[in-house]
Design an enzyme around this catalytic site. Structure first.
Site, PDB file in Angstrom:
ATOM      1  N   GLU B 181       0.812  -1.223   0.000  1.00 23.96           N
ATOM      2  CA  GLU B 181       0.000   0.000   0.000  1.00 23.96           C
ATOM      3  C   GLU B 181       0.845   1.273   0.000  1.00 23.96           C
ATOM      4  O   GLU B 181       1.249   1.765   1.056  1.00 23.96           O
ATOM      5  CB  GLU B 181      -0.941   0.017   1.219  1.00 23.96           C
ATOM      6  N   LYS B 223      -2.345  -1.884  -3.241  1.00 19.84           N
ATOM      7  CA  LYS B 223      -3.439  -1.116  -2.640  1.00 19.84           C
ATOM      8  C   LYS B 223      -3.132   0.369  -2.808  1.00 19.84           C
ATOM      9  O   LYS B 223      -2.590   1.005  -1.899  1.00 19.84           O
ATOM     10  CB  LYS B 223      -3.617  -1.490  -1.157  1.00 19.84           C
TER      11      LYS B 223
END
Lengths: 393, 390
Positions: B181, B223
């Site tokens: 992420e 992400k």
């Protein structure tokens, strides 16, 4: 560095120039794809046309010296007229345009006319085949005695692109070669140098209205290195090239890639089409972003039949690939064609016939529909040595 | 990795990225979830945290829309009221358990103002082995990057990319699929186009770092933030179609097909915006074609805020709360297929448009307190002023 500054947004350029106080870090902020080539939309359309499903590229851009070798192998002298006749045979083959979306030419050929006076570029366009132009000026040895090379041709490239576009070329091609299979190969220098050349070439082409075919060839060479070793280096080389293209502001939707399939070394057992397909697709999936519309594999020494079967296997392996899995074949479309012609007028039609059959077979393979039999079954590898020494004449 | 290991990682990643499914990010640290609970009028006790999470993890039918749940460490070891381990309750629904493994943000030495790196590499391997033993199948690590005229700096981009790659590698070696992420914060006046350019830069650096560290791309998930204008951009919010166009174009340029899923975070968006944007992204992807990865969700507040509001008003309304949780998950599952809105039903969110807007999701600055749970202001949107409206 003028061009590089233009690539950044005005804001970013100014912040790079304004050095703040010592306590503020010097920051580089780069924006990708901020290059506003006026040709961007056209380039995307051209690339999409060439990469359309079921079509591929005829690579007929051999330098005069290389063409000479080929002609001489069938007893034909290396004269301008003979070179012209040979290419006329290829470009006027009836129906070629059903299977071929682009033809790469050498500079001499771009300006040539058929015997009836029509420009080659017009003959090709009438067939729905986009004319392309090889713009690199050949390989040069890199220091290190490993047989590694770099590719030349950046000098005056912008002007040359403008001229070629005026003459009718819609795309260009530049071949970089990376050697593997020997201790120390490929060196970091070879990878960096070849990737840089490709990225800079691609940038210049797009600025001047030509779709660049980016060809990082991890060359099929002597040695018994495995297909996995080829894949390992191919992945590294391609991903580095892609990264550099993005950093240089090249619009990926407006390029085409011309890589090698993953094959084991010449002294290792030949890999089955399924293995070639599995490893090659995996390598492409790992390194080529979907924005690139077409991957046009080079044939680099594969026999005509091998080139078609491997291409079919690739499309079997990845029928929903985000890029076209197709071809840019030279030897695999021309070898038997040339032998059939052998310079004799009486063989002209037969030679064109075999060319179109070969183009059809590969077109079907590129659409995942080749069922056989192959027009030229059972051929051996069609190898040629690397030529170095600069601009082909 | 051995062939078996590689195959396992790829198989778990594919399962998490299955079409029409996404992740529930319920990995708020004790401090962060505490703030939310307190704002909703609930005490921040272990049992309240446990029963709050139990709501989601025992919602019947959740497994149709949710493929994995990201948990905080405490939660991974908790059980339902009847004594069934959360990990097992989720497995009953075919949902995989995930674990947040980073330890929050810290100021980046040599970085620009407000730039951070993420802590947690020290001791990560040992922690991962424990989590695997407890039943976790995937992990998550959040880096944040700031956008301004001069940011993100090269130092921040490269450092965070490298740390993400090191985290990913360690996780894969332990048998966990890493969710990677690199969140690009929306705070600031930057335009959609600038955000798109920064997204390309950051994602490309991240992918290059993954490659450099030998991370198996088929066994990890990305992400990222959707490409949206800055929170103070002129012109305010962008239409979902604009978000979709810029997001899809950026991803197609830098994310190799080998990565099976792109699970967007919803930071800074309301429940409805997140769903509408995700839906538009999938429609755009279908229209443009040649988008080989799943384009799905890993949402925290966008799946929870309305539910918390309902449940906090009366904790006996479990069934109702669960229905709402399911409805939110279903809406986003549809969006992940580009089918949201086709049934004519309105969005299940019960909160007003502005209530979920988060003010600041990055590091709180030099004056921020460093707590045991990480730097105040970091993680999944711990900003003061955010949170559920009364």
């Amino acid at each position: 560095m003028q061009t590089k500054m233009q690539l950044r947004s005005p804001r970013a350029a100014s912040c790079a120039r304004t050095l703040r106080s010592r306590t503020q870090p010097k920051v580089m902020c780069r924006a990708f794809n901020s290059m506003e080539s006026p040709y961007a939309e056209e380039l995307k359309k051209t690339a999409a046309y060439i990469a359309q499903k079921g079509k591929g590229i005829l690579a007929s851009d051999e330098s005069n010296a290389t063409t000479g070798k080929r002609l001489q192998s069938v007893g034909v002298d290396n004269t301008e007229d003979n070179r012209r006749d040979w290419r006329e045979l290829l470009y006027t083959a009836p129906g070629l345009g059903q299977y071929i979306s682009g033809a790469i030419m050498f500079e001499e050929t771009l300006y040539q006319k058929a015997r009836d006076g029509r420009q080659f570029v017009d003959i090709l366009l009438a067939q729905g085949i986009y004319p392309g132009i090889k713009v690199d000026t050949g390989l040069q040895m890199l220091p290190g005695d490993k047989g590694e090379t770099t590719t030349q041709g950046l000098d005056n490239l912008a002007d040359r692109c403008k001229a070629y576009r005026k003459q009718g070329a819609k795309f260009a091609k530049w071949r970089a070669v990376v050697k593997i299979g020997e201790a120390g190969c490929p060196s970091t220098t070879a990878i960096l140098e070849n990737a840089h050349g490709l990225a800079r070439y691609a940038q210049i082409c797009q600025e001047n209205g030509l779709v660049p075919i980016v060809e990082p060839e991890v060359t099929l060479g002597p040695g018994d290195y495995s297909i996995e070793e080829t894949a390992f280096w191919s992945e590294r080389v391609y991903s580095h090239v892609m990264r550099l293209l993005n950093e240089y502001g090249v619009v990926l939707e407006g390029i085409l890639l011309k890589p090698n399939m993953c094959l084991p070394g010449l002294d290792a057992p030949v890999a089955s089409p399924q293995d070639v397909a599995r490893v090659t697709v995996r390598t492409m999936m790992r390194s080529i972003p979907p924005a690139v519309p077409g991957i046009h594999f080079l044939s680099g020494g594969m026999s005509e039949e091998e080139a078609t079967l491997n291409l079919q296997a690739l499309n079997d392996e990845a029928p929903n690939a985000p890029w076209a899995l197709t071809f840019s074949y030279g030897r695999a479309l021309q070898a038997t064609t040339l032998k059939t012609w052998a310079g004799k007028e009486s063989n002209w039609t037969a030679a064109q016939d075999i060319l179109v059959k070969l183009a059809k077979a590969n077109s079907e393979a590129a659409a995942g529909k080749f069922k056989g039999p192959h027009p030229v079954p059972g051929g051996g590898r069609i190898l040629q040595a690397l030529r170095t020494g600069g601009a082909g004449k | 990795y051995s062939a078996t290991m590689a195959a396992d990682l790829a198989s778990v990643a594919a399962k998490l990225a299955a079409p029409g499914k996404g992740l529930l990010a319920s990995d708020e640290s004790t401090g962060t979830i505490g703030k939310r609970l307190e704002k909703a009028g609930l005490p921040n006790t272990e049992d309240i945290r446990r029963s709050y999470r139990e709501l989601y993890y025992t919602t019947p039918g959740m497994g149709q829309y949710i493929s994995g749940v990201i948990m905080f460490k405490e939660t991974l070891y908790q059980c339902t009221a009847s004594g069934r381990r959360f990990v097992d309750a989720l497995a009953d629904e075919g949902i995989l358990a995930g674990i947040k493994v980073d330890e929050g943000l810290a100021p980046l030495p040599g970085g620009g103002d407000g730039e951070t790196y993420t802590r947690g590499l020290e001791g990560l391997e040992a922690a991962c082995r424990e989590y695997v033993a407890a039943g976790a199948k995937f992990s998550k690590w959040r880096a944040t990057l700031k956008v301004s005229d001069v940011l993100p700096s090269d130092a921040a981009v490269e450092r965070n990319a490298d740390d993400l790659a090191r985290y990913a590698r360690i996780c894969q070696e332990c048998g966990l699929v890493p969710v990677v992420e690199p969140e690009i914060l929306i705070d600031g006046p930057h335009s959609l186009a600038r955000f798109g350019a920064v997204t390309e830069r950051v994602l490309e650096a991240t992918v290059a770092a993954l490659r450099r560290h030998g991370v198996l791309l088929e066994g990890c998930l990305l992400k990222p933030q959707m490409v949206i204008p800055g929170s103070e951009a002129e012109g305010g919010r962008a239409a979902p179609e604009e978000v979709a166009k810029h997001t899809v174009a950026a991803l197609r340029r830098v994310v190799p097909p080998a990565i099976p899923g792109i699970m967007f975070l919803s930071g800074g968006q309301t429940e409805e915006e997140a769903t509408a944007n995700l839906n538009a992204i999938n429609r755009e992807a279908q229209a443009v074609g040649r988008c080989p990865w799943s384009l799905s969700f890993s949402f925290g507040r966008a799946l929870q805020a309305s539910v918390l509001k309902l449940w906090s008003s009366d904790q006996t309304r479990v069934s109702e709360a669960q229905q709402l949780a399911l409805a939110l998950a279903r809406a986003n599952s549809e969006a992940a297929l580009g089918l949201y809105g086709t049934s004519g039903a309105s969005h299940p969110s019960t909160l007003s448009v502005d209530s979920l807007r988060e003010n600041f999701r990055g590091w709180g600055g030099r004056d921020a307190q460093v707590t045991a749970a990480g730097v105040k202001g970091g993680e999944e949107g711990a900003a003061e002023g955010g949170g559920v409206a009364q």
